[in-house]
Write a protein that holds these residues in place. Structure first.
Motif, PDB file in Angstrom:
ATOM      1  N   ILE A 189      68.252 -50.422-118.722  1.00  0.00           N
ATOM      2  CA  ILE A 189      68.027 -50.286-117.276  1.00  0.00           C
ATOM      3  C   ILE A 189      67.460 -51.588-116.717  1.00  0.00           C
ATOM      4  CG2 ILE A 189      66.621 -49.126-115.512  1.00  0.00           C
ATOM      5  CD1 ILE A 189      66.907 -46.547-117.263  1.00  0.00           C
ATOM      6  N   VAL A 190      66.430 -52.121-117.366  1.00  0.00           N
ATOM      7  CA  VAL A 190      65.796 -53.359-116.890  1.00  0.00           C
ATOM      8  C   VAL A 190      66.813 -54.498-116.886  1.00  0.00           C
ATOM      9  CG1 VAL A 190      64.053 -55.118-117.435  1.00  0.00           C
ATOM     10  CG2 VAL A 190      63.443 -52.693-117.485  1.00  0.00           C
ATOM     11  N   GLN A 191      67.574 -54.633-117.950  1.00  0.00           N
ATOM     12  CA  GLN A 191      68.567 -55.711-118.021  1.00  0.00           C
ATOM     13  C   GLN A 191      69.638 -55.557-116.947  1.00  0.00           C
ATOM     14  OE1 GLN A 191      69.889 -55.680-122.106  1.00  0.00           O
ATOM     15  NE2 GLN A 191      68.223 -57.020-122.746  1.00  0.00           N
ATOM     16  N   GLU A 192      70.071 -54.342-116.711  1.00  0.00           N
ATOM     17  CA  GLU A 192      71.091 -54.108-115.680  1.00  0.00           C
ATOM     18  C   GLU A 192      70.514 -54.370-114.288  1.00  0.00           C
ATOM     19  OE1 GLU A 192      74.868 -53.399-114.263  1.00  0.00           O
ATOM     20  OE2 GLU A 192      74.243 -53.619-116.360  1.00  0.00           O
ATOM     21  N   GLU A 193      69.277 -53.971-114.066  1.00  0.00           N
ATOM     22  CA  GLU A 193      68.631 -54.215-112.771  1.00  0.00           C
ATOM     23  C   GLU A 193      68.523 -55.709-112.479  1.00  0.00           C
ATOM     24  OE1 GLU A 193      65.567 -50.458-112.229  1.00  0.00           O
ATOM     25  OE2 GLU A 193      64.885 -52.238-113.280  1.00  0.00           O
ATOM     26  N   GLN A 194      68.272 -56.499-113.489  1.00  0.00           N
ATOM     27  CA  GLN A 194      68.095 -57.933-113.285  1.00  0.00           C
ATOM     28  C   GLN A 194      69.393 -58.631-112.879  1.00  0.00           C
ATOM     29  OE1 GLN A 194      66.234 -59.161-116.949  1.00  0.00           O
ATOM     30  NE2 GLN A 194      64.216 -58.502-116.248  1.00  0.00           N
ATOM     31  N   LYS A 195      70.505 -57.959-113.058  1.00  0.00           N
ATOM     32  CA  LYS A 195      71.783 -58.519-112.616  1.00  0.00           C
ATOM     33  C   LYS A 195      72.008 -58.280-111.119  1.00  0.00           C
ATOM     34  CE  LYS A 195      74.186 -57.636-116.966  1.00  0.00           C
ATOM     35  NZ  LYS A 195      75.281 -56.855-117.567  1.00  0.00           N
ATOM     36  N   GLY A 196      71.302 -57.301-110.574  1.00  0.00           N
ATOM     37  CA  GLY A 196      71.528 -56.891-109.186  1.00  0.00           C
ATOM     38  C   GLY A 196      71.020 -57.888-108.169  1.00  0.00           C
ATOM     39  N   GLN A 197      71.643 -57.880-106.986  1.00  0.00           N
ATOM     40  CA  GLN A 197      71.247 -58.763-105.897  1.00  0.00           C
ATOM     41  C   GLN A 197      69.912 -58.319-105.302  1.00  0.00           C
ATOM     42  OE1 GLN A 197      72.862 -61.463-104.941  1.00  0.00           O
ATOM     43  NE2 GLN A 197      74.613 -61.231-106.297  1.00  0.00           N
ATOM     44  N   ASN A 198      69.887 -57.104-104.789  1.00  0.00           N
ATOM     45  CA  ASN A 198      68.677 -56.555-104.194  1.00  0.00           C
ATOM     46  C   ASN A 198      68.058 -55.610-105.220  1.00  0.00           C
ATOM     47  OD1 ASN A 198      66.712 -55.235-102.753  1.00  0.00           O
ATOM     48  ND2 ASN A 198      67.965 -54.932-100.941  1.00  0.00           N
ATOM     49  N   ARG A 199      67.125 -56.123-106.003  1.00  0.00           N
ATOM     50  CA  ARG A 199      66.619 -55.396-107.163  1.00  0.00           C
ATOM     51  C   ARG A 199      66.069 -54.014-106.836  1.00  0.00           C
ATOM     52  NH1 ARG A 199      63.407 -59.761-110.815  1.00  0.00           N
ATOM     53  NH2 ARG A 199      65.076 -61.272-110.949  1.00  0.00           N
ATOM     54  N   ALA A 200      65.233 -53.908-105.839  1.00  0.00           N
ATOM     55  CA  ALA A 200      64.592 -52.624-105.542  1.00  0.00           C
ATOM     56  C   ALA A 200      65.634 -51.567-105.182  1.00  0.00           C
ATOM     57  CB  ALA A 200      63.592 -52.778-104.405  1.00  0.00           C
ATOM     58  N   LYS A 201      66.524 -51.892-104.277  1.00  0.00           N
ATOM     59  CA  LYS A 201      67.541 -50.937-103.847  1.00  0.00           C
ATOM     60  C   LYS A 201      68.503 -50.638-104.997  1.00  0.00           C
ATOM     61  CE  LYS A 201      70.910 -50.032-100.251  1.00  0.00           C
ATOM     62  NZ  LYS A 201      71.637 -50.554 -99.108  1.00  0.00           N
ATOM     63  N   TYR A 202      68.907 -51.670-105.717  1.00  0.00           N
ATOM     64  CA  TYR A 202      69.847 -51.503-106.819  1.00  0.00           C
ATOM     65  C   TYR A 202      69.225 -50.651-107.918  1.00  0.00           C
ATOM     66  CZ  TYR A 202      73.025 -52.629-110.643  1.00  0.00           C
ATOM     67  OH  TYR A 202      73.908 -52.552-111.688  1.00  0.00           O
ATOM     68  N   GLY A 203      67.940 -50.866-108.211  1.00  0.00           N
ATOM     69  CA  GLY A 203      67.252 -50.098-109.246  1.00  0.00           C
ATOM     70  C   GLY A 203      67.239 -48.617-108.944  1.00  0.00           C
ATOM     71  N   ILE A 204      66.975 -48.264-107.694  1.00  0.00           N
ATOM     72  CA  ILE A 204      66.961 -46.860-107.281  1.00  0.00           C
ATOM     73  C   ILE A 204      68.347 -46.260-107.441  1.00  0.00           C
ATOM     74  CG2 ILE A 204      66.682 -45.319-105.300  1.00  0.00           C
ATOM     75  CD1 ILE A 204      64.434 -47.275-104.348  1.00  0.00           C
ATOM     76  N   THR A 205      69.370 -46.966-106.990  1.00  0.00           N
ATOM     77  CA  THR A 205      70.742 -46.491-107.087  1.00  0.00           C
ATOM     78  C   THR A 205      71.174 -46.391-108.544  1.00  0.00           C
ATOM     79  OG1 THR A 205      71.219 -47.572-104.990  1.00  0.00           O
ATOM     80  CG2 THR A 205      73.109 -46.947-106.327  1.00  0.00           C
ATOM     81  N   LEU A 206      70.831 -47.386-109.340  1.00  0.00           N
ATOM     82  CA  LEU A 206      71.201 -47.406-110.754  1.00  0.00           C
ATOM     83  C   LEU A 206      70.610 -46.205-111.490  1.00  0.00           C
ATOM     84  CD1 LEU A 206      72.405 -48.914-113.254  1.00  0.00           C
ATOM     85  CD2 LEU A 206      70.155 -49.987-113.476  1.00  0.00           C
TER      86      LEU A 206
ATOM     87  N   ASN B 270      62.505 -39.058-115.712  1.00  0.00           N
ATOM     88  CA  ASN B 270      62.526 -39.428-117.132  1.00  0.00           C
ATOM     89  C   ASN B 270      63.060 -40.841-117.329  1.00  0.00           C
ATOM     90  OD1 ASN B 270      61.417 -37.038-117.973  1.00  0.00           O
ATOM     91  ND2 ASN B 270      63.313 -36.158-118.711  1.00  0.00           N
ATOM     92  N   LEU B 271      64.108 -41.194-116.603  1.00  0.00           N
ATOM     93  CA  LEU B 271      64.665 -42.537-116.744  1.00  0.00           C
ATOM     94  C   LEU B 271      63.672 -43.602-116.269  1.00  0.00           C
ATOM     95  CD1 LEU B 271      68.401 -41.982-115.749  1.00  0.00           C
ATOM     96  CD2 LEU B 271      67.410 -42.129-118.038  1.00  0.00           C
ATOM     97  N   ARG B 272      62.916 -43.299-115.233  1.00  0.00           N
ATOM     98  CA  ARG B 272      61.874 -44.232-114.810  1.00  0.00           C
ATOM     99  C   ARG B 272      60.795 -44.354-115.891  1.00  0.00           C
ATOM    100  NH1 ARG B 272      63.481 -42.367-110.041  1.00  0.00           N
ATOM    101  NH2 ARG B 272      61.991 -40.826-109.400  1.00  0.00           N
ATOM    102  N   SER B 273      60.522 -43.250-116.589  1.00  0.00           N
ATOM    103  CA  SER B 273      59.576 -43.306-117.712  1.00  0.00           C
ATOM    104  C   SER B 273      60.118 -44.159-118.849  1.00  0.00           C
ATOM    105  CB  SER B 273      59.282 -41.900-118.246  1.00  0.00           C
ATOM    106  OG  SER B 273      58.521 -41.172-117.334  1.00  0.00           O
ATOM    107  N   PHE B 274      61.418 -44.063-119.123  1.00  0.00           N
ATOM    108  CA  PHE B 274      62.037 -44.894-120.168  1.00  0.00           C
ATOM    109  C   PHE B 274      61.888 -46.369-119.795  1.00  0.00           C
ATOM    110  CE2 PHE B 274      65.506 -41.462-121.163  1.00  0.00           C
ATOM    111  CZ  PHE B 274      64.524 -40.564-121.539  1.00  0.00           C
ATOM    112  N   ARG B 275      62.132 -46.663-118.523  1.00  0.00           N
ATOM    113  CA  ARG B 275      62.019 -48.037-118.023  1.00  0.00           C
ATOM    114  C   ARG B 275      60.582 -48.538-118.182  1.00  0.00           C
ATOM    115  NH1 ARG B 275      60.588 -50.707-113.509  1.00  0.00           N
ATOM    116  NH2 ARG B 275      61.889 -52.456-112.839  1.00  0.00           N
ATOM    117  N   LYS B 276      59.635 -47.703-117.787  1.00  0.00           N
ATOM    118  CA  LYS B 276      58.223 -48.070-117.903  1.00  0.00           C
ATOM    119  C   LYS B 276      57.829 -48.220-119.375  1.00  0.00           C
ATOM    120  CE  LYS B 276      53.575 -46.830-116.515  1.00  0.00           C
ATOM    121  NZ  LYS B 276      52.705 -45.911-115.784  1.00  0.00           N
ATOM    122  N   PHE B 277      58.349 -47.383-120.225  1.00  0.00           N
ATOM    123  CA  PHE B 277      58.090 -47.454-121.660  1.00  0.00           C
ATOM    124  C   PHE B 277      58.521 -48.816-122.200  1.00  0.00           C
ATOM    125  CE2 PHE B 277      59.447 -45.821-126.067  1.00  0.00           C
ATOM    126  CZ  PHE B 277      58.167 -45.854-126.577  1.00  0.00           C
ATOM    127  N   TYR B 278      59.702 -49.235-121.832  1.00  0.00           N
ATOM    128  CA  TYR B 278      60.189 -50.548-122.260  1.00  0.00           C
ATOM    129  C   TYR B 278      59.274 -51.655-121.733  1.00  0.00           C
ATOM    130  CZ  TYR B 278      62.800 -54.856-122.412  1.00  0.00           C
ATOM    131  OH  TYR B 278      63.152 -56.164-122.626  1.00  0.00           O
TER     132      TYR B 278
END
Length: 156
Positions: A54-71, A91-99
């Motif tokens: 999730i973190v790696q995919e988010e870092q590819k996005g243009q607008n990180r905050a909006k893209y992260g929510i959509t992703l 749960n997915l946000r917890s996985f992201r935070k865990f990483y």
């Protein structure tokens, strides 16, 4: 001659040394502990890896905050359709935070002769995660690394 369990009397069962039964029972109990421990490790490594993805995919996005929510929303819908419960946005946000919480700890573990980076990360995570996912969900709430490490040690 075949003896079924109904024909076997108590005296027949007791002729075997009692430690034989205890050893068999201990073997089963230890095996069950190993299965539970392995399952906990696999869950933690899987959640860590999904968080990393999730973190790696988010870092590819243009607008990180909006893209992260959509992703996360899209991934949640997809994984839920594939595997059922357990992959909510929360749960997915917890996985992201865990990483994000444990990535430094995993990166600092040194293993020699590992060529594949993904395999290396998985092996490092497997070596590090000794507690259950439930433990880590609570521990992630502790922002101070030293205090969190203390409680990790105490929980183990």
């Amino acid at each position: 001659m075949v003896i079924n369990k109904y024909e076997m009397n108590q005296a027949t069962v007791l002729t075997v040394d009692h430690t034989f039964y205890e050893n068999a029972a201990n073997l089963i109990a230890e095996s069950r502990k190993m299965v539970a421990s392995t399952a906990n490790t696999v869950i933690c490594v899987t959640n860590f890896e999904i968080g990393r993805m999730i973190v790696q995919e988010e870092q590819k996005g243009q607008n990180r905050a909006k893209y992260g929510i959509t992703l996360i929303k899209a991934l949640s819908e997809y994984l839920t359709s594939q595997f059922g419960k357990g992959f909510s946005e929360t749960n997915l946000r917890s996985f992201r935070k865990f990483y994000l919480t444990y990535k430094e700890q995993i990166e600092n573990i040194q293993f020699e002769n590992i060529e594949n980076n993904d395999l290396a990360i998985q092996q490092k995570a497997s070596a590090e995660f000794k507690l259950s996912w439930s433990h880590y969900q609570v521990l992630m709430r502790i922002s101070d690394k030293k205090i969190r490490k203390f409680y990790e040690i105490e929980a183990f």
